[in-house]
Design a protein around this motif. Sequence first.
Motif, mmCIF file in Angstrom:
data_model
loop_
_atom_site.group_PDB
_atom_site.id
_atom_site.type_symbol
_atom_site.label_atom_id
_atom_site.label_comp_id
_atom_site.label_asym_id
_atom_site.label_seq_id
_atom_site.Cartn_x
_atom_site.Cartn_y
_atom_site.Cartn_z
ATOM 1 N N SER A 4 30.683 78.253 -52.724
ATOM 2 C CA SER A 4 31.831 77.955 -51.868
ATOM 3 C C SER A 4 32.217 76.486 -51.975
ATOM 4 N N THR A 5 33.315 76.215 -52.686
ATOM 5 C CA THR A 5 33.786 74.830 -52.794
ATOM 6 C C THR A 5 34.437 74.341 -51.509
ATOM 7 N N GLU A 6 34.708 75.238 -50.566
ATOM 8 C CA GLU A 6 35.295 74.803 -49.299
ATOM 9 C C GLU A 6 34.240 74.211 -48.359
ATOM 10 N N GLU A 7 32.990 74.609 -48.556
ATOM 11 C CA GLU A 7 31.941 74.238 -47.610
ATOM 12 C C GLU A 7 30.950 73.220 -48.164
ATOM 13 N N PHE A 8 30.938 73.025 -49.493
ATOM 14 C CA PHE A 8 29.918 72.165 -50.082
ATOM 15 C C PHE A 8 30.511 71.247 -51.137
ATOM 16 N N GLY A 9 29.924 70.058 -51.253
ATOM 17 C CA GLY A 9 30.345 69.099 -52.256
ATOM 18 C C GLY A 9 29.749 69.398 -53.619
ATOM 19 N N PRO A 10 30.147 68.643 -54.645
ATOM 20 C CA PRO A 10 29.741 68.946 -56.021
ATOM 21 C C PRO A 10 28.236 68.992 -56.243
ATOM 22 N N ALA A 11 27.509 67.995 -55.766
ATOM 23 C CA ALA A 11 26.065 67.962 -56.007
ATOM 24 C C ALA A 11 25.367 69.139 -55.337
#
Length: 321
Positions: free
Chosen positions: A9-16
Motif C-alpha cells: 500500500s503506497t498510500e499508507e507506507f513510505g518507500p523504505a
Amino acid sequence: MAEYGYFLSTEEFGPAELVEQARMAEQAGFRSLWISDHYHPWNDAQGQSPFVWSVIGALSEAVSLPIQTAVTCPTVRIHPAVLAQAAATTAVMTNGRFRLGVGSGEALNEHILGDAWPPAHVRLEMLEEAIQVMRGLFTGEEVNHRGTHYTVENARLYTVPDEPVPIDISGFGPQATSLAARVGDGYITMMPEESMVSQFRKGGGGAKPVSGGTKVCYGQDRDEAVRTVHRLWPNQLLPGEMGQILPTPRHFEQLQPLVTEDMVRENTVCGDDVDEHVSALTAFADSGFDHVYVNQIGPDQRGFFDFYRTKVLPQLQQNAG
C-alpha cells in the motif's frame, strides 16, 4: 489452484517501509507482489504516497518476486506514451517479472493538473486508446498515433523487454469487465464475485489470469484492529461512485462518519482467527481467481507476516492440496 501474493500500500507506507515489507513477504512465502499507484492517499491518516515507479525500481533489486501495479491509470495524470516507457523499463529491470495493471482511475489522483474529470464511459474509451498506444510502443517500433484522446509523434522505446509487457485491466462493473475481456491480458477486481469472473471468461478472457485483492488487519486484539481499520481505511466501505469522483483526501475524511466500526467489523477480517483469514482468501479461489493478494492494514507488519508464514499460508496450501 490460486497463488497468494502480498499487496503493498503506497498510500499508507513510505518507500523504505514498502521495500522492507516486500522482503518480509518473500520470506513469508508469498509468491508475488501488487503495489498501488496513487498521487494522494485516501485520507491524511494514511499519510503517504511515493512515486510508484521509483519504489518498483528498488523492489526489482530487493526481491525476486513478480510485481504488478494495482492499478495504474494511464489516461490523465500521465500520458500513456510516458507510462509505456516506465513499464517497459520496469519489465527489463525485473527480467520480465512485471505486469502492468491498469484502470480508469479516480479523480483523487488524476485531476491534479486541472484537467476535466470525464464520465465513466469516456474514461473507458480513454483507457482503451491508451492501451493501444502502449502496446504499439512495447514493440520497440516508431509509433505515430492521432486518436480521439491522444496524439503520439515519432515515439519509439529503445529499452524494451523481450516480450511485450502484459496489461491486465481492472473492472468493478459490467462495462469495465467487458473491456477487460475484449482487450486485456488479464482481469483485476477487488470482490470475490464469481459472476464477474464468468463474464470475463465468457466475454473473451478465456483462460487469461484473474487477480483479486483484499485488506485485513491482523492483531491479537480484535477490537483494536477494528479501530485501526476504521481510522485508516474507512474509504473502502463508502458506497457507490464516491471513490471515483471525490477530488481530495479532505472530501473522503468528511464522509468518514458514514462508516461505523460495526461496518468495519462486518466487512473486514480483523484479529488473529486463522479460519477467518483463510476463509477470506479462499473465497477468491473458490470464485475462480488465479491470484489473490492480501494487504495488512496498520503498523503490525512483522506480526502479520509471521502469522501468515506460520499459520495462514500453510493452511491455504493444505486446503488446496
